[in-house]
Design a protein around this motif. Structure first.
Motif: not given
Length: 105
Positions: A11-26
């Motif tokens: 859940e923490c990883v999902k939460f963090i991903r929700g705060t990052l840009s699409d570029e950073k998530n990629a």
């Protein structure tokens, strides 16, 4: 009284991903983010934040700059370039926001 919600790495990883840009998530894998999460908790342990009997004073409050510096140092020491060092602070802040979000329950 609300239900006490436990820390959940997924859940923490999902939460963090929700705060990052699409570029950073990629650019980042879940394992990269988990490495940062694990390093944060290692820092907590080393600095006594996980001691149940600890009375944390205002002076001992979490120092974001110290935590970010520790995570960056551990990334360098690991010898791998998992992520751009400038991304560390955003991930650390997001992890702390996740912790606060589960404390509200």
């Amino acid at each position: 009284m609300g239900e006490i919600k436990k820390f959940d790495e997924d859940e923490c990883v999902k939460f963090i991903r929700g705060t990052l840009s699409d570029e950073k998530n990629a650019e980042l894998t879940d394992d990269d983010i988990l490495y940062v999460i694990d390093t944060i908790w290692d820092w907590y342990e080393r600095n006594g934040y996980l001691n149940i009997n600890a009375d944390v004073t205002d002076e001992e409050e979490l120092k974001l700059d110290d935590l970010v510096a520790y995570v960056r140092k551990e990334l360098r020491r690991a010898g791998e370039q998992l992520m751009d060092p400038s991304d560390v602070e955003d991930i650390v802040k997001a992890e702390l926001q996740y912790e606060e979000s589960i404390e509200d329950f």
